[in-house]
Each structure stands twice: as structure tokens, then as C-alpha cells.
Scaffold this motif. Structure first.
Motif, PDB file in Angstrom:
ATOM      1  N   TYR A 405      18.528  18.206 -17.548  1.00 37.86           N
ATOM      2  CA  TYR A 405      18.887  18.178 -18.965  1.00 37.86           C
ATOM      3  C   TYR A 405      17.827  18.825 -19.848  1.00 37.86           C
ATOM      4  N   GLY A 406      18.304  19.531 -20.848  1.00 36.36           N
ATOM      5  CA  GLY A 406      17.451  20.021 -21.933  1.00 36.36           C
ATOM      6  C   GLY A 406      16.314  20.923 -21.494  1.00 36.36           C
ATOM      7  N   GLY A 407      15.236  20.877 -22.292  1.00 35.84           N
ATOM      8  CA  GLY A 407      14.073  21.716 -21.995  1.00 35.84           C
ATOM      9  C   GLY A 407      13.419  21.361 -20.679  1.00 35.84           C
ATOM     10  N   ALA A 408      13.597  20.115 -20.225  1.00 36.49           N
ATOM     11  CA  ALA A 408      13.019  19.709 -18.946  1.00 36.49           C
ATOM     12  C   ALA A 408      13.681  20.453 -17.778  1.00 36.49           C
ATOM     13  N   TYR A 409      14.945  20.810 -17.936  1.00 39.39           N
ATOM     14  CA  TYR A 409      15.631  21.644 -16.933  1.00 39.39           C
ATOM     15  C   TYR A 409      14.906  22.972 -16.775  1.00 39.39           C
ATOM     16  N   LEU A 410      14.505  23.571 -17.878  1.00 42.64           N
ATOM     17  CA  LEU A 410      13.773  24.829 -17.818  1.00 42.64           C
ATOM     18  C   LEU A 410      12.387  24.620 -17.236  1.00 42.64           C
ATOM     19  N   ALA A 411      11.753  23.494 -17.585  1.00 43.49           N
ATOM     20  CA  ALA A 411      10.394  23.213 -17.116  1.00 43.49           C
ATOM     21  C   ALA A 411      10.340  22.949 -15.616  1.00 43.49           C
ATOM     22  N   MET A 412      11.491  22.726 -14.987  1.00 41.67           N
ATOM     23  CA  MET A 412      11.543  22.524 -13.538  1.00 41.67           C
ATOM     24  C   MET A 412      12.043  23.773 -12.823  1.00 41.67           C
ATOM     25  N   CYS A 413      11.723  24.914 -13.385  1.00 48.47           N
ATOM     26  CA  CYS A 413      11.931  26.223 -12.739  1.00 48.47           C
ATOM     27  C   CYS A 413      13.401  26.597 -12.571  1.00 48.47           C
ATOM     28  N   SER A 414      14.056  26.813 -13.689  1.00 54.03           N
ATOM     29  CA  SER A 414      15.415  27.348 -13.678  1.00 54.03           C
ATOM     30  C   SER A 414      15.363  28.849 -13.384  1.00 54.03           C
ATOM     31  N   ALA A 415      16.538  29.446 -13.250  1.00 57.95           N
ATOM     32  CA  ALA A 415      16.595  30.890 -13.008  1.00 57.95           C
ATOM     33  C   ALA A 415      15.945  31.662 -14.148  1.00 57.95           C
ATOM     34  N   ASP A 416      16.105  31.165 -15.368  1.00 62.14           N
ATOM     35  CA  ASP A 416      15.531  31.844 -16.531  1.00 62.14           C
ATOM     36  C   ASP A 416      14.007  31.815 -16.531  1.00 62.14           C
ATOM     37  N   MET A 417      13.416  30.858 -15.830  1.00 60.24           N
ATOM     38  CA  MET A 417      11.963  30.754 -15.750  1.00 60.24           C
ATOM     39  C   MET A 417      11.402  31.448 -14.520  1.00 60.24           C
ATOM     40  N   GLY A 418      12.245  32.220 -13.841  1.00 61.31           N
ATOM     41  CA  GLY A 418      11.742  33.063 -12.758  1.00 61.31           C
ATOM     42  C   GLY A 418      12.048  32.601 -11.357  1.00 61.31           C
ATOM     43  N   ALA A 419      12.871  31.563 -11.199  1.00 58.49           N
ATOM     44  CA  ALA A 419      13.226  31.141  -9.841  1.00 58.49           C
ATOM     45  C   ALA A 419      13.951  32.276  -9.129  1.00 58.49           C
ATOM     46  N   ASP A 420      13.573  32.526  -7.891  1.00 57.82           N
ATOM     47  CA  ASP A 420      14.222  33.603  -7.125  1.00 57.82           C
ATOM     48  C   ASP A 420      15.621  33.204  -6.689  1.00 57.82           C
ATOM     49  N   MET A 421      15.777  31.944  -6.322  1.00 56.86           N
ATOM     50  CA  MET A 421      17.090  31.424  -5.937  1.00 56.86           C
ATOM     51  C   MET A 421      17.202  29.993  -6.442  1.00 56.86           C
ATOM     52  N   VAL A 422      18.360  29.651  -6.982  1.00 59.70           N
ATOM     53  CA  VAL A 422      18.613  28.294  -7.478  1.00 59.70           C
ATOM     54  C   VAL A 422      19.873  27.768  -6.809  1.00 59.70           C
ATOM     55  N   TYR A 423      19.721  26.622  -6.149  1.00 61.01           N
ATOM     56  CA  TYR A 423      20.864  25.986  -5.496  1.00 61.01           C
ATOM     57  C   TYR A 423      21.142  24.655  -6.186  1.00 61.01           C
ATOM     58  N   ALA A 424      22.380  24.220  -6.116  1.00 66.19           N
ATOM     59  CA  ALA A 424      22.755  22.946  -6.727  1.00 66.19           C
ATOM     60  C   ALA A 424      23.641  22.165  -5.785  1.00 66.19           C
ATOM     61  N   TRP A 425      23.434  20.862  -5.760  1.00 64.45           N
ATOM     62  CA  TRP A 425      24.350  19.981  -5.052  1.00 64.45           C
ATOM     63  C   TRP A 425      25.565  19.730  -5.946  1.00 64.45           C
ATOM     64  N   PRO A 426      26.699  19.342  -5.386  1.00 68.83           N
ATOM     65  CA  PRO A 426      27.881  19.046  -6.217  1.00 68.83           C
ATOM     66  C   PRO A 426      27.613  17.931  -7.236  1.00 68.83           C
ATOM     67  N   THR A 427      26.594  17.120  -6.981  1.00 69.80           N
ATOM     68  CA  THR A 427      26.248  16.023  -7.897  1.00 69.80           C
ATOM     69  C   THR A 427      25.414  16.493  -9.080  1.00 69.80           C
ATOM     70  N   ALA A 428      25.090  17.771  -9.144  1.00 77.21           N
ATOM     71  CA  ALA A 428      24.224  18.285 -10.206  1.00 77.21           C
ATOM     72  C   ALA A 428      24.925  18.274 -11.557  1.00 77.21           C
ATOM     73  N   GLU A 429      24.136  18.059 -12.596  1.00 69.54           N
ATOM     74  CA  GLU A 429      24.613  18.158 -13.979  1.00 69.54           C
ATOM     75  C   GLU A 429      23.592  18.993 -14.748  1.00 69.54           C
ATOM     76  N   ILE A 430      24.029  20.081 -15.344  1.00 68.88           N
ATOM     77  CA  ILE A 430      23.136  20.971 -16.067  1.00 68.88           C
ATOM     78  C   ILE A 430      23.650  21.090 -17.495  1.00 68.88           C
ATOM     79  N   ALA A 431      22.876  20.567 -18.433  1.00 71.29           N
ATOM     80  CA  ALA A 431      23.352  20.535 -19.819  1.00 71.29           C
ATOM     81  C   ALA A 431      22.197  20.232 -20.754  1.00 71.29           C
ATOM     82  N   VAL A 432      22.484  20.358 -22.041  1.00 78.58           N
ATOM     83  CA  VAL A 432      21.474  20.037 -23.052  1.00 78.58           C
ATOM     84  C   VAL A 432      21.123  18.556 -22.990  1.00 78.58           C
ATOM     85  N   MET A 433      22.130  17.737 -22.700  1.00 78.50           N
ATOM     86  CA  MET A 433      21.910  16.289 -22.555  1.00 78.50           C
ATOM     87  C   MET A 433      22.995  15.735 -21.664  1.00 78.50           C
ATOM     88  N   GLY A 434      22.908  14.437 -21.343  1.00 81.44           N
ATOM     89  CA  GLY A 434      23.910  13.798 -20.517  1.00 81.44           C
ATOM     90  C   GLY A 434      25.265  13.778 -21.177  1.00 81.44           C
TER      91      GLY A 434
END
Length: 517
Positions: A405-434
Motif C-alpha cells: 500500500y501507498g508509498g511503502a509499496y514503492l519503498a519495497m522496490c516496485s518496478a518503478d524503483m528499479g526492480a528487474d522483475m516483480v512477481y505477485a501472489w494471487p493474494t497480493a493487493e497493490i493500491a494507495v490504501m486498503g
């Protein structure tokens, strides 16, 4: 002609004098306390019979103050090179039995000369600290000596790994040398590290404190965050040093000591499908995920007793050495706060300078809220995570397990922050907030006007998750490399790590970035 007997006798006498250090009585007294001697520590560190000593016959050159007629064999420090796990390394071990292991001009010269060589040869530097501090009789020479060592600590930083072992007293200015190194290991018995002792603190501030409160391994590991590992005794500390070095390259241009298998095992691990609780708010132990990912469950956790809401450490995934950074939902819901941001940023930068791939496991609801956090500078500290990931050119792989969630999503190395590959489990939620919070803000009127507000809210939450925070929506927009079954995570990371080992990335020429400190 053979060497004259008197010369051979002189050599033997001098070697015996150096090897006995402060004498058998002092060494026995240390053994009684559970301590090893300076040379015994090096024996425990290096592979058998590989240690080559430098400066055995050195002695102090201080005149006056009652030292003229005294001999300090080796000037209180044993230095040399040898092999650790079959690879060359340099080490020094301070000898408390000789003038309390105090640092004088020759003492510091031996350490400085060794560090200079290690930097030229590209080998790790291990310092075993056990010293009463600056040698008062040598005055400004001892202060200059510390400056010489500190300067080399900084020169070596990011060039060769530096590991400090605190195995005795390490007080005042002496504490800054370990603080400048990559990793600090401290024994729980007989060791302490501080700038100002209890007496000085009492005189200066009126506060009454104990040595355990300010200088113990437990205090530094769990409260100050000044050290990375604790051990019970010297032997364990040196065994841990050897294990730590087994994950690190010899220098910044060498490859990490990967142990690549001829073929990859791409079999699924069904147990990973069972780790995440059905309730998205229920906590789980991320260490259980890490144990399923790394080879043999062998994970060397770094700073495990400090800022426990973030887990960092080293492991191998099908032979590839990697650093792992993971939110820990069991502690503070896995949020990032001041201490965990510092912990994560430092570890990320350590991995990066040695080109160790970074695997990030994400389950984060946000940055830690609160007055203390805001006034303590969470903005500045949290920015360290953003800076560290964005600046890192080492391979970066991210797996989003649940919340991001939010800026913390970016702080944990999203694609926009330079991650070479980003994978997600079906349980993932990516958003500004819950979803629950977003729905209450976006659809406040719809919920209030519904015949059954609770049912309407549940309907809208489900809709929001599907259309706005679903990993499939993120994948559709190109923010995710792939949505994977948890059981395939180890196999996926193993393939991805192999594919990124040849990564090379250049950045615009500059001295260095200006990380928010």
C-alpha cells in the motif's frame, strides 16, 4: 656457509617472546574467563596452517613515561594474512595481555599497513577488537593512529568486505572503527563497546547507568542497532565470521561465492500455498516463507534482534547468493518505521556494493503512523529505503505476497524503483490504501444510502479489490512481471536469479548521490 648459531638463537628467542605475548599467566587468566588469546582467535578464524604473520618483531617506540625499559612484543596486536574457506583474507587481533591491547603508533601502523595491502590485493579485512583504547603515554601519536585506521576503514568501504569482532573492551574513539565497517559481531561475555562509560555519563549528566545498559552486546543488538550479530563466546564469533564471509565476495569486482548446480530444480513447493492465512488481516511469520525459499532453510539473518518488523539477511536460492529483505507481519504489522528503514537501507547498500542480488518479499500496509515517528523524521528515514533501492544496480527481484500500500509499496522496490522483475501472489493487493479504507472514502454516500450499509460496503470492497488492487490489474498495466502460484516461487526466483547474474547497469557519472542521512 650455515647461519651462525647465535643468530639462530636470537631468532628463536625473539619468536618465542612474540608468541608468548603477555606471558602464560595472563593467557591462563583469560582462559579462566572463557576468552581466547589473540593468536588463538586467528587460529580459529583461518584455515589450518595458512596464517602468515606480519610484524611479529615490531615493538613500541615510545620514550619516557616509564616505557623505555619495557618491551611490548608485536606492540599489542597480531596481524597477517591467511585463508578463510579457501579464500585469502587479512586480519588483525588485538592482544589485551600486552599493555591492555592499547593502540600506539606502531600498533596502528601494523593495522594500517595490513589494510593497505588488503585493499591492493582485494581481500576481506577482519578486525578482532580487544583493547583498553588509546595508549595514553603516546599522546597525540595514538590519536593520529586512530585517524589512520579510520581513514582506511572509509577507503576500504565498498571495496573489500570489512568485519569487526568485538571480543573485549572497545571504548571511546576506538568504537568508531567497527562502526565504519560492514558487519559487527559482538560476544555476550566479556565484551563491551561505548563512547562514554557510566562514570563519565554520571559526571556529565547526573544519570546513573550500568555498563550492561550502554555497552553490552544485548543493548547494541536490540536497542541501538550498532551491531549485526551476537554470539556467546569467541569461538562462536569466529565461526560466524567464517559463515558470513561464505556469502560475500572477496572484493567489489569479484563475483559472490555462488554454488551453482548444473541443473535447476523447478519442482513446485506445495507448502508455500498453505503459508498465507485465509484472513487477509491475520499475521504470519515471513521467516517461514524465507525458509522454504533458501537452500536447506539456511538463512543468515542480520540484525535479527533490532527493528524486527523488517527481516534482512543472506541465503542461497539454488546456489545463487542473495540478500533478502522482507516485511515481518508479526511485528508492527510489517510497517516501515524509523529503525527498520535505517536497517533496510543499510543492508540494501551493502548488497549493492558487492553486486549481491536482492530479493524483496513484500507485505506492507504502510509507514508506521504516530507523533513520535513524524517528529523523529520518518520522512527522512523512509526516504533512505527509496534512495537505497533506486541507487542499487545489483539485480533486484521483488515478490508481493499480500499488502503493498501507498508509498511503502514503492519503498519495497516496485518496478518503478528499479526492480528487474516483480512477481505477485494471487493474494497480493497493490493500491494507495486498503480496500476497506478506500471504499469508505470513495463511496461514503452510497454506503450511507443503502438499505443494508454493511452488505453494500462488503460488495464495494470486493469490487474495489477486483478492479483496483488486484495483482492481475497491476499485471495488465505492466507493473507486475507475472502473477505466480506461491508454490512456484522458489523455482521462479531460481530462474530469475540465474538470468540476472549477467546484469550490467551504468548510471550518469558523478561522485555519489546525496542520500538523506
Amino acid at each position: 656457509m650455515p647461519i651462525a648459531a647465535p643468530l639462530m638463537e636470537t631468532l628463536a628467542e625473539r619468536r618465542h617472546l612474540a608468541l608468548t605475548g603477555g606471558g602464560a599467566d595472563k593467557l591462563e587468566a583469560r582462559h579462566a574467563k572463557g576468552l581466547l588469546g589473540a593468536r588463538e582467535r586467528l587460529v580459529a578464524l583461518f584455515d589450518p596452517h595458512t596464517f602468515m604473520e606480519w610484524g611479529m618483531h615490531a615493538d613500541h617506540d615510545c620514550h619516557g613515561f616509564g616505557l623505555d625499559d619495557k618491551s611490548f612484543p608485536g606492540d599489542g596486536v597480531v596481524t597477517g594474512v591467511g585463508y578463510v574457506n579457501g579464500r585469502p583474507a587479512a586480519a588483525f587481533s588485538q592482544d589485551f595481555t600486552i599493555c591492555g591491547g592499547s593502540l600506539g603508533r606502531i600498533h596502528s601502523k601494523k593495522i594500517s599497513d595490513l589494510m593497505d595491502y588488503a585493499m591492493k590485493a582485494g581481500m576481506p579485512i577482519i578486525g578482532i577488537n580487544d583493547s583498553g583504547g588509546a595508549r595514553i603515554q603516546e599522546g597525540d601519536d595514538s590519536l593520529s593512529g586512530y585517524g589512520q585506521v579510520f581513514f582506511r576503514n572509509v577507503q576500504a568501504s565498498g571495496l573489500v568486505p570489512q568485519v569487526s569482532v568485538i571480543a573485549g573492551p572497545c571504548a571511546g574513539g576506538a568504537a568508531y572503527s567497527p562502526a565504519l565497517t560492514d558487519f559487527v559481531i559482538m560476544t555476550k561475555q566479556n565484551a563491551n563497546m561505548f563512547i562514554c562509560g557510566p562514570d563519565v555519563i554520571k559526571a556529565a549528566t547526573g544519570q546513573s547507568v550500568t555498563m550492561d545498559e550502554i555497552g553490552s552486546a544485548t543493548a547494541h543488538a536490540s536497542i541501538s542497532g550498532n551491531i549485526h550479530f551476537t554470539t556467546e563466546n569467541d569461538t562462536q564469533a569466529l565461526e560466524l565470521t567464517r559463515k558470513l564471509l561464505s556469502f560475500l565476495p572477496s572484493n567489489n569486482i569479484a563475483d559472490a561465492p555462488h554454488k551453482l548446480t548444473p541443473a535447476l530444480d523447478l519442482a513446485p513447493d506445495p507448502q508455500l500455498n498453505e503459508i498465507i492465512p485465509a484472513d487477509p488481516k491475520a499475521p504470519f511469520d515471513v521467516l517461514k516463507v524465507i525458509a522454504r525459499l533458501v537452500d536447506g532453510g539456511d538463512f543468515l539473518e542480520v540484525q535479527k534482534d533490532w527493528a524486527k518488523n523488517l527481516v534482512v539477511g543472506f541465503g542461497r536460492i539454488q546456489g545463487v547468493v542473495c540478500g533478502i529483505v522482507a516485511n515481518q507481519p508479526l511485528v508492527k504489522a510489517g510497517t516501515l518505521d524509523i529503525d527498520s528503514s535505517d536497517k533496510g537501507a543499510r543492508f540494501i547498500r551493502t548488497c549493492n556494493v558487492y553486486s549481491i542480488p536482492i530479493v524483496t518479499l513484500v507485505d506492507i500496509p504502510g509507514f508506521m503512523p504516530g507523533l513520535a515517528q513524524e517528529r523523529g523524521g520518518i520522512i527522512r528515514h523512509g526516504a533512505k529505503m527509496l534512495f537505497a533501492y533506486a541507487a542499487a544496480t545489483a539485480p533486484k527481484l521483488t515478490v508481493i505476497l499480500r499488502k503493498a500500500y501507498g508509498g511503502a509499496y514503492l519503498a519495497m522496490c516496485s518496478a518503478d524503483m528499479g526492480a528487474d522483475m516483480v512477481y505477485a501472489w494471487p493474494t497480493a493487493e497493490i493500491a494507495v490504501m486498503g480496500a476497506e479504507g478506500a471504499v469508505k472514502i470513495l463511496f461514503k454516500r452510497d454506503i450511507a444510502g443503502a438499505t443494508d450499509p454493511k452488505a453494500k460496503e462488503a460488495e464495494l470492497v470486493a469490487m474495489y479489490r477486483e478492479k483496483f488492487s488486484s495483482p492481475f490489474e497491476a499485471a495488465r498495466k505492466g507493473f507486475i512481471t507475472d502473477v505466480i502460484e506461491p508454490a512456484q516461487t522458489r523455482a521462479t526466483l531460481a530462474m530469475a536469479l540465474r538470468n540476472t547474474l549477467s546484469k550490467r547497469e551504468t548510471r550518469p557519472p558523478k561522485k555519489h548521490g546525496n542520500i538523506p542521512l
